[in-house]
Design an enzyme around this catalytic site. Structure first.
Site, short mmCIF file in Angstrom:
data_model
loop_
_atom_site.label_atom_id
_atom_site.label_comp_id
_atom_site.label_asym_id
_atom_site.label_seq_id
_atom_site.Cartn_x
_atom_site.Cartn_y
_atom_site.Cartn_z
N LYS A 151 27.62 11.89 -55.62
CA LYS A 151 27.52 12.60 -54.34
C LYS A 151 26.07 12.69 -53.86
O LYS A 151 25.68 13.66 -53.22
CB LYS A 151 28.14 13.99 -54.46
CG LYS A 151 29.64 13.95 -54.69
CD LYS A 151 30.26 15.34 -54.63
CE LYS A 151 31.77 15.24 -54.77
NZ LYS A 151 32.43 16.56 -54.71
N ASN A 152 25.32 11.67 -54.17
CA ASN A 152 23.91 11.63 -53.79
C ASN A 152 23.74 10.70 -52.59
O ASN A 152 23.96 9.50 -52.69
CB ASN A 152 23.09 11.14 -54.99
CG ASN A 152 21.61 11.12 -54.71
OD1 ASN A 152 21.16 10.47 -53.79
ND2 ASN A 152 20.85 11.82 -55.54
#
Length: 315
Positions: free
Chosen positions: A112-113
């Site tokens: 989720k970067n």
């Protein structure tokens, strides 16, 4: 043992690395009397000090490229490290397939970067090859089916490289695993809007698809929202009146499932579109039911009931 302790044990000081002997590290400029100094580990502080020195020199070398990987390992959200890494890759004409392997490894640990997904997009565009991308995003989504970054990236891949062929099959596979997956519903809508001419037959097909799902999970909002995405006011939609069976369906579901607010809410929209005296009276009755079962939105349903009452009086 914590990750930070592992890192402390594995870290080799830059002062002990001969290849960095010619570089003067640049400390972080916190001022002479910082109010709340951050207690960085020695490894973090040194790595960033040497990274700042390299960036100031604009040194695009193999050691600089390796240094960006160390910085990213410390903080995968460091957008400047990713940016400088891309400058190094371009200058060195590095093997971008190796870079794709690298960003896959980092991405699997940080799904989720944003910075990682953007870096991946740039590399894939430079390669002009998305042959691994649908499988990669599917692997990420198998761990978290609602990962916004993965879905957003997957949509870009589909559109940029015209890989639509099997996407509905993939979405249906997700439905087989979990019909409540609202991200899969969104993806189905996206694929159809991008690949098909929106006709009456298409809308009817999708309405029926929604109805079949609703019968199995009547209290799940996703298929109800999908149904409303094709009907009512708005572009690429059709009036409820063109799908007369929907009124009977909503009444059936409301009777079978007394506390199904989604059935009642859709019935309310149908009544509002019809705007006959009978439908406005029914709309007020539906609002009363919603007030009774949906306390969170109680004031909203009371407000709508008052509007329907005013409309009835004006007829």
């Amino acid at each position: 043992m914590s990750d930070s302790e592992d890192m402390a044990e594995e870290f080799v000081s830059f002062k002990e690395r001969p290849e960095w002997a010619d570089v003067q590290p640049v400390p972080q400029a916190d001022g002479s009397e910082p109010i709340v100094p951050i207690e960085y580990s020695q490894g973090f502080r040194e790595t960033m000090d040497y990274y700042r020195a390299i960036v100031q020199k604009d040194e695009r070398s193999e050691r600089a490229l390796k240094l960006t990987a160390e910085v990213i390992d410390l903080n995968a959200s460091n957008y400047s490290a990713w940016y400088f890494r891309r400058l190094c890759l371009e200058h060195l004409r590095s093997d971008l397939r190796q870079e794709l392997d690298y960003v896959s490894e980092v991405g699997l640990c940080n799904p989720k970067n944003y910075q990682i997904w953007y870096h991946r997009k740039v590399i894939v565009e430079r390669l002009d090859d998305a042959s691994q991308e649908l499988d990669f995003t599917a692997a990420i989504l198998s761990e978290d089916a609602k990962n916004y970054h993965a879905w957003s990236y997957r949509q870009w891949v589909l559109k940029r490289f015209s890989l639509w062929k099997d996407e509905l099959k993939y979405v249906n596979l997700l439905f087989d695993m979990d019909i409540r997956n609202n991200s899969a519903w969104n993806q189905r809508y996206y694929v159809i809007k991008e690949t098909e001419e929106i006709t009456h037959d298409v809308i009817t097909r999708e309405a029926n698809f929604s109805i079949n799902a609703i019968r199995s999970v009547p209290h799940n909002e996703a298929p109800w929202n999908y149904l409303k995405g094709w009907l009512g006011e708005g572009p690429n939609r059709e009036p409820f009146a063109r799908h007369a069976y929907l009124r009977a369906f909503c009444e059936e579901m409301a009777n079978r499932h007394q506390k199904c607010r989604f059935a009642l809410a859709l019935l309310l929209d149908i009544c509002e579109e019809e705007k006959t005296r009978e439908s406005l009276v029914q709309a007020q009755q539906v609002c009363d039911k919603l007030v009774a079962i949906d306390n969170i939105r109680r004031k909203y349903w009371l407000w709508r009931r008052d509007r329907f009452a005013q409309q009835e009086k004006s007829l």
